[in-house]
Design an enzyme around this catalytic site. Structure first.
Site, PDB file in Angstrom:
ATOM      1  N   ASN A  37     113.740 -37.028 -13.839  1.00  0.00           N
ATOM      2  CA  ASN A  37     114.335 -35.574 -13.793  1.00  0.00           C
ATOM      3  C   ASN A  37     114.876 -34.930 -12.436  1.00  0.00           C
ATOM      4  OD1 ASN A  37     114.872 -32.856 -15.023  1.00  0.00           O
ATOM      5  ND2 ASN A  37     112.808 -32.600 -15.869  1.00  0.00           N
ATOM      6  N   HIS A 122     103.363 -28.214 -27.400  1.00  0.00           N
ATOM      7  CA  HIS A 122     103.146 -27.223 -26.294  1.00  0.00           C
ATOM      8  C   HIS A 122     103.006 -25.882 -26.865  1.00  0.00           C
ATOM      9  CE1 HIS A 122     104.667 -30.032 -22.762  1.00  0.00           C
ATOM     10  NE2 HIS A 122     103.816 -30.517 -23.658  1.00  0.00           N
ATOM     11  N   ARG A 147      98.342 -28.071 -26.503  1.00  0.00           N
ATOM     12  CA  ARG A 147      98.407 -27.456 -25.181  1.00  0.00           C
ATOM     13  C   ARG A 147      98.753 -26.289 -25.159  1.00  0.00           C
ATOM     14  NH1 ARG A 147     102.305 -29.268 -20.093  1.00  0.00           N
ATOM     15  NH2 ARG A 147     103.546 -27.434 -20.834  1.00  0.00           N
ATOM     16  N   TYR A 159     105.200 -22.113 -15.143  1.00  0.00           N
ATOM     17  CA  TYR A 159     105.235 -23.622 -15.598  1.00  0.00           C
ATOM     18  C   TYR A 159     104.812 -23.536 -16.874  1.00  0.00           C
ATOM     19  CZ  TYR A 159     104.464 -27.960 -17.296  1.00  0.00           C
ATOM     20  OH  TYR A 159     104.322 -28.963 -18.148  1.00  0.00           O
ATOM     21  N   ASP A 217      97.671 -27.896 -18.688  1.00  0.00           N
ATOM     22  CA  ASP A 217      98.157 -28.425 -17.665  1.00  0.00           C
ATOM     23  C   ASP A 217      98.177 -27.824 -16.536  1.00  0.00           C
ATOM     24  OD1 ASP A 217      99.656 -29.909 -15.757  1.00  0.00           O
ATOM     25  OD2 ASP A 217     101.307 -30.381 -17.338  1.00  0.00           O
ATOM     26  N   HIS A 219      99.398 -28.386 -13.278  1.00  0.00           N
ATOM     27  CA  HIS A 219     100.536 -28.905 -13.002  1.00  0.00           C
ATOM     28  C   HIS A 219     100.420 -28.708 -11.224  1.00  0.00           C
ATOM     29  CE1 HIS A 219     104.788 -29.695 -12.984  1.00  0.00           C
ATOM     30  NE2 HIS A 219     104.484 -29.932 -14.316  1.00  0.00           N
ATOM     31  N   GLU A 243      94.584 -31.011 -17.152  1.00  0.00           N
ATOM     32  CA  GLU A 243      95.600 -32.027 -16.555  1.00  0.00           C
ATOM     33  C   GLU A 243      96.052 -31.633 -14.944  1.00  0.00           C
ATOM     34  OE1 GLU A 243      99.034 -32.439 -18.867  1.00  0.00           O
ATOM     35  OE2 GLU A 243     100.265 -33.293 -17.443  1.00  0.00           O
ATOM     36  N   GLU A 269     100.998 -38.398 -14.360  1.00  0.00           N
ATOM     37  CA  GLU A 269     102.524 -38.245 -14.778  1.00  0.00           C
ATOM     38  C   GLU A 269     103.457 -38.624 -13.630  1.00  0.00           C
ATOM     39  OE1 GLU A 269     102.804 -34.267 -16.411  1.00  0.00           O
ATOM     40  OE2 GLU A 269     104.121 -33.722 -14.980  1.00  0.00           O
ATOM     41  N   ARG A 290      97.806 -40.411 -17.473  1.00  0.00           N
ATOM     42  CA  ARG A 290      99.032 -39.817 -17.947  1.00  0.00           C
ATOM     43  C   ARG A 290     100.522 -40.426 -17.784  1.00  0.00           C
ATOM     44  NH1 ARG A 290     100.507 -36.594 -20.833  1.00  0.00           N
ATOM     45  NH2 ARG A 290     101.489 -35.030 -19.936  1.00  0.00           N
ATOM     46  N   HIS A 319     102.467 -39.588 -20.996  1.00  0.00           N
ATOM     47  CA  HIS A 319     103.332 -38.345 -20.931  1.00  0.00           C
ATOM     48  C   HIS A 319     104.513 -38.503 -21.511  1.00  0.00           C
ATOM     49  CE1 HIS A 319     106.134 -36.117 -17.410  1.00  0.00           C
ATOM     50  NE2 HIS A 319     105.195 -35.425 -18.287  1.00  0.00           N
ATOM     51  N   ASP A 323     112.039 -34.680 -20.895  1.00  0.00           N
ATOM     52  CA  ASP A 323     112.673 -35.547 -20.016  1.00  0.00           C
ATOM     53  C   ASP A 323     112.213 -36.982 -20.103  1.00  0.00           C
ATOM     54  OD1 ASP A 323     110.686 -33.638 -18.542  1.00  0.00           O
ATOM     55  OD2 ASP A 323     110.714 -35.467 -17.249  1.00  0.00           O
ATOM     56  N   GLU A 346     101.338 -36.990 -25.818  1.00  0.00           N
ATOM     57  CA  GLU A 346     102.211 -35.800 -25.682  1.00  0.00           C
ATOM     58  C   GLU A 346     103.726 -35.837 -26.235  1.00  0.00           C
ATOM     59  OE1 GLU A 346     103.665 -34.983 -21.803  1.00  0.00           O
ATOM     60  OE2 GLU A 346     103.477 -32.825 -22.133  1.00  0.00           O
ATOM     61  N   TRP A 409     105.017 -27.497  -7.523  1.00  0.00           N
ATOM     62  CA  TRP A 409     105.532 -26.845  -8.764  1.00  0.00           C
ATOM     63  C   TRP A 409     104.672 -27.470  -9.774  1.00  0.00           C
ATOM     64  CZ3 TRP A 409     108.114 -28.778 -13.073  1.00  0.00           C
ATOM     65  CH2 TRP A 409     108.518 -27.866 -14.044  1.00  0.00           C
TER      66      TRP A 409
HETATM   67  O1  EZ4 Z   1     106.743 -30.827 -15.628  1.00  0.00           O
HETATM   68  O2  EZ4 Z   1     108.234 -33.621 -17.230  1.00  0.00           O
HETATM   69  O3  EZ4 Z   1     102.903 -32.468 -18.977  1.00  0.00           O
HETATM   70  N1  EZ4 Z   1     103.806 -32.271 -19.152  1.00  0.00           N
HETATM   71  C1  EZ4 Z   1     104.740 -32.023 -17.515  1.00  0.00           C
HETATM   72  C2  EZ4 Z   1     105.942 -31.882 -17.764  1.00  0.00           C
HETATM   73  C3  EZ4 Z   1     106.772 -32.103 -16.208  1.00  0.00           C
HETATM   74  C4  EZ4 Z   1     108.038 -32.598 -16.628  1.00  0.00           C
HETATM   75  C5  EZ4 Z   1     108.743 -32.986 -15.066  1.00  0.00           C
HETATM   76  O4  EZ4 Z   1     109.905 -33.573 -15.414  1.00  0.00           O
HETATM   77  O5  EZ4 Z   1     103.865 -31.740 -16.804  1.00  0.00           O
HETATM   78  O6  EZ4 Z   1     106.438 -30.897 -18.316  1.00  0.00           O
HETATM   79 CO    CO Z   2     101.859 -32.468 -17.076  1.00  0.00          CO
END
Ligand code: EZ4
Ligand code: CO
Length: 409
Positions: A37, A122, A147, A159, A217, A219, A243, A269, A290, A319, A323, A346, A409
């Site tokens: 991605n 999600h 999630r 996010y 998550d 993130h 996560e 991931e 992951r 994962h 994407d 997921e 991010w």
């Molecule tokens: O942000 O795949 O757990 N899932 C994630 C995803 C990631 C994207 C990044 O390309 O964290 O949503």
């Molecule tokens: Co994630």
């Protein structure tokens, strides 16, 4: 059976996908996902300029040898671009081998260990009422594990949270709505998030009871001590996992989190090699792996990684965002069905446009995914449909703190 040709298809049915198709001299084709991605064209070049010329004329049945040749033979090993390219070759060769055997890939991996792979969906909402509606919508769609992501008071786009409830139960899929040739910037505030999130889980448990598996998550946004505190504060809500609490490349950070909380941890991931996991697995610092087949070197490498995790009683949680193409998703499902130490998968369903390009056969029933018994991976690429969706530059967002400092991010 020799490799006759290999081509890279970049298509953008709402988001960008990179796919490798390998064709043998007797006309059998195999697909591999190489989508990275925001860096799609780097993988395309790596494949077209540096890998495809090495494949022509090779014995298509020698999957392990080809993996080692591409990994060790490049000298410059690991990294997301390299490993996505290696993954695509490996997955395409497994697709070919399984088609030649007349079997779904999972049969070559040892056969089914279960009837289907438990999938999590999600749910998200900008606030708690919107989130609760989204959880309900996901339960109605058949998900048995959810999630949970929400907005944070005082922050804008966050996010994992759908920008609007477009009549689809708050489906989160940030990129198609926000495609542009430069990354958007989002403002982030970790203390505000840490204050808010336990109240969200309290509301979800109060509404849906104790049994529903709930995931979250982080993130990569927290420091180790912040993550430790969040893990502790979420213990009353019995998460399936937390996560990516901290930036994943710092394996030792998980030691600190682990000392403070029994909330199960998932990470990986953004990893692309078993070597990213050695401390985490060896010291049992995580509970779920992951990685994706797409980013961690293919079916061959993922099988080895999961077998190593099994030694330590650690399970899979592959994962599966949008994407990862349907090709990468199918590869994950064959592994999910076969390995003993499966945990959860997921699952973000792809859009109708994506499923026009990628003809899938996997199915989602009663909360479980099954790759189907179609020989190979069970996915074919429609070239005519793919050509209708040319590449568009698109990037993931960038985070900045309130004072402008770049954050994870
Ligand atoms: O942000 O795949 O757990 N899932 C994630 C995803 C990631 C994207 C990044 O390309 O964290 O949503
Ligand atoms: Co994630």
């Amino acid at each position: 059976m020799r490799i006759h040709s290999a081509e890279v298809v970049v298509t953008s049915p709402g988001r960008n996908f990179v796919t490798l198709r390998i064709t043998t001299d007797d006309g059998v084709t195999g697909l591999g996902d190489a989508t990275l991605n925001g860096r799609e064209m780097a993988v395309r070049s790596y494949l077209e300029d540096h890998v495809v010329p090495l494949l022509l004329g090779r014995d298509a049945s020698r999957i392990e040898d080809t993996w080692q040749y591409l990994y060790r033979g490049a000298y410059w090993r690991r990294g997301p671009v390299t490993m996505a390219a290696v993954a695509a070759v490996d997955t395409a060769l497994w697709d070919i081998k399984a088609k030649c055997a007349g079997m779904p890939l999972y049969q070559l991996l040892g056969g089914a260990s279960r009837t289907g792979a438990l999938a999590y969906g999600h749910a998200s909402g900008r606030d708690v009422p919107e989130l609760l509606d989204s959880v309900r919508a996901h339960l109605d769609q058949g998900f048995r594990a959810i999630r949970v992501q929400t907005g944070v008071p005082g922050l804008g786009t966050v996010y994992g949270v759908a920008a609007s409830d477009a009549g689809d139960g708050g489906r989160y899929d940030h990129e198609p709505a926000r495609r542009r040739p430069l990354p958007v910037v989002e403002t982030w505030d970790t203390p505000a998030y840490l204050r808010h999130l336990p109240t969200v889980f309290e509301a979800v448990r109060a509404e849906f009871g104790p049994e529903l598996p709930l995931l979250h998550d982080g993130h990569h946004r927290m420091t180790p001590i912040q993550a430790a505190r969040l893990g502790k504060s979420l213990e009353p809500y019995d998460l399936f996992w937390l996560e990516d609490a901290t930036p994943a490349e710092d394996q030792a950070a998980l030691r600190l989190i682990r000392q403070h909380t029994t909330t199960p941890l998932a990470i990986g991931e953004v990893f692309n090699s078993v070597h990213d996991y050695t401390t985490l697995l060896g010291e049992r610092l995580i509970d779920y792996v992951r990685s994706s087949v797409t980013h961690a070197g293919g079916v061959t490498a993922m099988r080895k990684l999961l077998d190593l995790a099994a030694v330590y009683g650690i399970r899979s949680g592959l994962h599966g965002p949008t994407d990862i193409s349907p090709v990468g998703m199918a590869a994950a499902l064959h592994l999910d069905l076969a390995v003993h130490n499966f945990g959860i998968q997921e699952y973000m369903p792809h859009t109708p446009a994506t499923l026009e390009v990628f003809r899938t056969s996997f199915r989602f029933e009663d909360g479980l995914l099954h790759p189907s018994d179609t020989p190979g991976l069970g996915v074919e690429l429609d070239d005519t449909a793919a050509r209708g969706f040319p590449y568009e530059p698109a990037y993931l967002p960038v985070s900045r703190l309130r004072d402008g400092t770049v954050h994870d991010w």
